[in-house]
Design a protein around this motif. Structure first.
Motif, PDB file in Angstrom:
ATOM      1  N   CYS A   6      61.203  -7.727 -24.815  1.00 35.43           N
ATOM      2  CA  CYS A   6      59.808  -8.115 -24.582  1.00 35.43           C
ATOM      3  C   CYS A   6      59.326  -7.668 -23.195  1.00 35.43           C
ATOM      4  CB  CYS A   6      59.685  -9.631 -24.734  1.00 35.43           C
ATOM      5  SG  CYS A   6      58.072 -10.258 -24.234  1.00 35.43           S
ATOM      6  N   PHE A   8      56.670  -8.616 -21.468  1.00 35.62           N
ATOM      7  CA  PHE A   8      56.229  -9.668 -20.558  1.00 35.62           C
ATOM      8  C   PHE A   8      57.403 -10.514 -20.082  1.00 35.62           C
ATOM      9  CE2 PHE A   8      51.483  -9.703 -22.067  1.00 35.62           C
ATOM     10  CZ  PHE A   8      51.333  -8.419 -21.538  1.00 35.62           C
ATOM     11  N   CYS A   9      58.457 -10.670 -20.887  1.00 34.05           N
ATOM     12  CA  CYS A   9      59.680 -11.297 -20.369  1.00 34.05           C
ATOM     13  C   CYS A   9      60.234 -10.476 -19.198  1.00 34.05           C
ATOM     14  CB  CYS A   9      60.737 -11.410 -21.458  1.00 34.05           C
ATOM     15  SG  CYS A   9      60.488 -12.758 -22.625  1.00 34.05           S
ATOM     16  N   HIS A  48      59.556 -17.297 -23.507  1.00 38.22           N
ATOM     17  CA  HIS A  48      59.022 -16.435 -24.569  1.00 38.22           C
ATOM     18  C   HIS A  48      58.588 -17.242 -25.789  1.00 38.22           C
ATOM     19  CE1 HIS A  48      58.646 -12.647 -26.865  1.00 38.22           C
ATOM     20  NE2 HIS A  48      58.979 -13.431 -27.886  1.00 38.22           N
ATOM     21  N   HIS A  98      54.252 -11.883 -26.745  1.00 40.78           N
ATOM     22  CA  HIS A  98      54.634 -12.950 -25.802  1.00 40.78           C
ATOM     23  C   HIS A  98      53.298 -13.553 -25.394  1.00 40.78           C
ATOM     24  CE1 HIS A  98      57.111 -14.255 -22.037  1.00 40.78           C
ATOM     25  NE2 HIS A  98      55.904 -14.802 -21.910  1.00 40.78           N
TER      26      HIS A  98
HETATM   27 ZN    ZN Z   1      58.638 -12.422 -23.917  1.00 41.20          ZN
END
Ligand code: ZN
Ligand code: AMP
Length: 114
Positions: A6, A8-9, A48, A98
């Motif tokens: 991910c 954004f993670c 998440h 996310h």
């Molecule tokens: Zn994420």
């Protein structure tokens, strides 16, 4: 609670660079890479969750913190008026799965959105 694939993670973990403008215990906010308004910030939970409803069910405190963080950023950037958007599902334009709250401000806007 993170997903290795991910984007954004990875931003939350500082593995991918972003222009971070605000952080709280449960949220990180950074400027959108393709801004649609003079202020276009994405507020994301550190954990998440794929969309806003999943976040609200799983961590209602973080869900509320997204909104209060967005309001604080709007105020800090001098905006009394602003728009908050959660896209949910590819059919309405969600591209990153996310949860992220779009904060848009600094120009006039029309309604309904496209
Ligand atoms: Zn994420
Ligand atoms: P959505 O279409 O609601 O899923 O929003 C995803 C948003 O993430 C879009 O507005 C993109 O411009 C933005 N975005 C994609 N990659 C990045 C990145 N690396 N840094 C900041 N914003 C990004």
């Amino acid at each position: 609670m993170s997903d290795a694939d991910c984007l954004f993670c990875k931003i939350v973990a500082e593995e991918v660079p972003a222009e971070v403008v605000h952080v709280t215990e449960r949220t990180v906010a950074f400027r959108d890479i393709n801004p649609q308004a003079p202020t276009h910030v994405l507020v994301v939970p550190r954990d998440h969750y794929p969309n806003a409803a999943a976040l609200a069910a799983g961590d209602p405190v973080a869900s509320a913190e997204l909104v209060s963080a967005a309001a604080a950023i709007a105020t800090a950037e001098g905006h009394e008026d602003y728009r908050l958007v959660f896209n949910t599902g590819a059919g309405v334009g969600q591209t990153v799965f996310h949860t992220h709250l779009h904060l848009l401000a600094g120009r006039s806007m029309t309604w309904p959105p496209g």
